[in-house]
Write a protein that holds these residues in place. Structure first.
Motif, PDB file in Angstrom:
ATOM      1  N   ALA A   1      13.703 -16.285  15.443  1.00 14.07           N
ATOM      2  CA  ALA A   1      14.964 -16.142  15.092  1.00 14.07           C
ATOM      3  C   ALA A   1      15.377 -16.950  13.858  1.00 14.07           C
ATOM      4  N   ALA A   2      14.538 -17.528  13.289  1.00 15.75           N
ATOM      5  CA  ALA A   2      14.591 -18.039  12.122  1.00 15.75           C
ATOM      6  C   ALA A   2      13.918 -17.526  10.697  1.00 15.75           C
ATOM      7  N   SER A   3      13.593 -16.144  11.304  1.00 16.86           N
ATOM      8  CA  SER A   3      13.168 -15.623  10.081  1.00 16.86           C
ATOM      9  C   SER A   3      14.258 -14.607   9.416  1.00 16.86           C
TER      10      SER A   3
ATOM     11  N   GLY B   1       3.693   1.998  -3.625  1.00 15.07           N
ATOM     12  CA  GLY B   1       4.399   1.740  -4.697  1.00 15.07           C
ATOM     13  C   GLY B   1       5.885   1.767  -3.765  1.00 15.07           C
ATOM     14  N   GLU B   2       5.971   1.688  -2.694  1.00 15.88           N
ATOM     15  CA  GLU B   2       7.080   1.738  -1.963  1.00 15.88           C
ATOM     16  C   GLU B   2       7.703   0.346  -1.693  1.00 15.88           C
ATOM     17  N   LYS B   3       9.084   0.106  -1.387  1.00 18.15           N
ATOM     18  CA  LYS B   3       9.491  -1.182  -1.201  1.00 18.15           C
ATOM     19  C   LYS B   3       9.972  -1.306   0.206  1.00 18.15           C
ATOM     20  N   ARG B   4       9.475  -1.979   1.072  1.00 21.61           N
ATOM     21  CA  ARG B   4      10.070  -1.841   2.362  1.00 21.61           C
ATOM     22  C   ARG B   4      10.122  -3.383   2.640  1.00 21.61           C
ATOM     23  N   ALA B   5      11.165  -3.505   3.702  1.00 19.11           N
ATOM     24  CA  ALA B   5      11.733  -4.800   4.398  1.00 19.11           C
ATOM     25  C   ALA B   5      11.070  -5.189   5.569  1.00 19.11           C
ATOM     26  N   ALA B   6      10.673  -6.502   5.702  1.00 21.26           N
ATOM     27  CA  ALA B   6       9.880  -6.749   6.991  1.00 21.26           C
ATOM     28  C   ALA B   6      10.481  -8.324   7.084  1.00 21.26           C
ATOM     29  N   PRO B   7      10.383  -8.833   8.406  1.00 20.43           N
ATOM     30  CA  PRO B   7      10.760 -10.061   8.673  1.00 20.43           C
ATOM     31  C   PRO B   7       9.818 -11.236   8.235  1.00 20.43           C
ATOM     32  N   ALA B   8      10.037 -12.324   7.829  1.00 22.35           N
ATOM     33  CA  ALA B   8       9.193 -13.183   7.407  1.00 22.35           C
ATOM     34  C   ALA B   8       9.976 -14.570   7.368  1.00 22.35           C
TER      35      ALA B   8
END
Length: 214
Positions: free
Chosen positions: A164-166, A176-183
């Motif tokens: 939950a704090a990510s 070459g793509e940009k993608r979102a991911a939790p971190a």
């Protein structure tokens, strides 16, 4: 040790891992079966209590993470656990995790109390099937990092790794793509991907009813 950390089955498994999985991978992970030619690997999830007097505040325990050196490979420069590919000389995956930890950070298996495995994670870009093994450092010793493989390291409290704090972060992928991911962002470390998925399961174990101190 005055007490022993022990996991009570069943493990949280994939449901906990998915909390830190990139959105575009969730559907595939739900049904994914690693291919038969997946490269077997193991990592050491090394925990240490904050001091000798406090052994039941498990979220205050720390886990060792390393920053990998830059090399021509999928996991170049990433934050991870000590670990790597299984070799023919290894008698099993636990031995792989211990051997790699010794080679990378000088951690002696004789100073470890094996707790057990977490749920394996398949990583398609490298074709690695990662087997995480949790152990407690019974007498934590100074880290001796191999500069060829490890740039630096941190011992980070488990309480940092609440899913939950990510936050969502954008990453550059090899195509070459940009993608979102939790971190998680912690003291200059960006912790995501397979490492975050493993830590998510560990957090759920430590923060839930599936843990005891004997």
């Amino acid at each position: 040790m005055n007490c022993r950390l022990a996991f009570t089955p069943p493990l949280p498994g994939k449901s906990a891992q998915l909390e830190m999985a990139p959105a575009y991978r969730v559907a595939a992970l739900m049904r994914e079966i690693p291919p038969g030619n997946a490269r077997q690997s193991a990592v050491l999830v090394a925990l240490a209590p904050p001091d000798k007097e406090s052994r039941d505040g498990f979220l205050d325990w720390t886990v060792l993470l390393i920053r990998r050196n830059i090399y021509p490979g999928v996991h170049s420069g990433q934050i991870s656990f000590p670990g790597g590919s299984q070799e023919k000389k290894d008698k099993g995956l636990w031995e792989t995790a211990c051997r790699e930890a010794f080679e990378e950070v000088g951690m002696d298996a004789r100073r470890l109390e094996k707790i057990g495995p977490l749920t394996s994670v398949y990583v398609p870009p490298s074709n690695f099937l990662i087997h995480p093994f949790v152990a407690v450092e019974t007498s934590p010793a100074p880290i001796a990092a191999d500069p060829r493989e490890v740039v630096d390291y941190k011992r980070i409290p488990l309480k940092v790794f609440d899913p939950a704090a990510s936050t969502l972060q954008e990453f550059d992928y090899r195509n070459g793509e940009k993608r979102a991911a939790p971190a998680w962002l912690h003291e200059g470390y960006t912790i995501w991907g397979a490492t975050a998925m493993i830590l998510s399961e560990l957090y759920r174990l430590v923060n839930g009813p599936s843990i005891r101190c004997d």
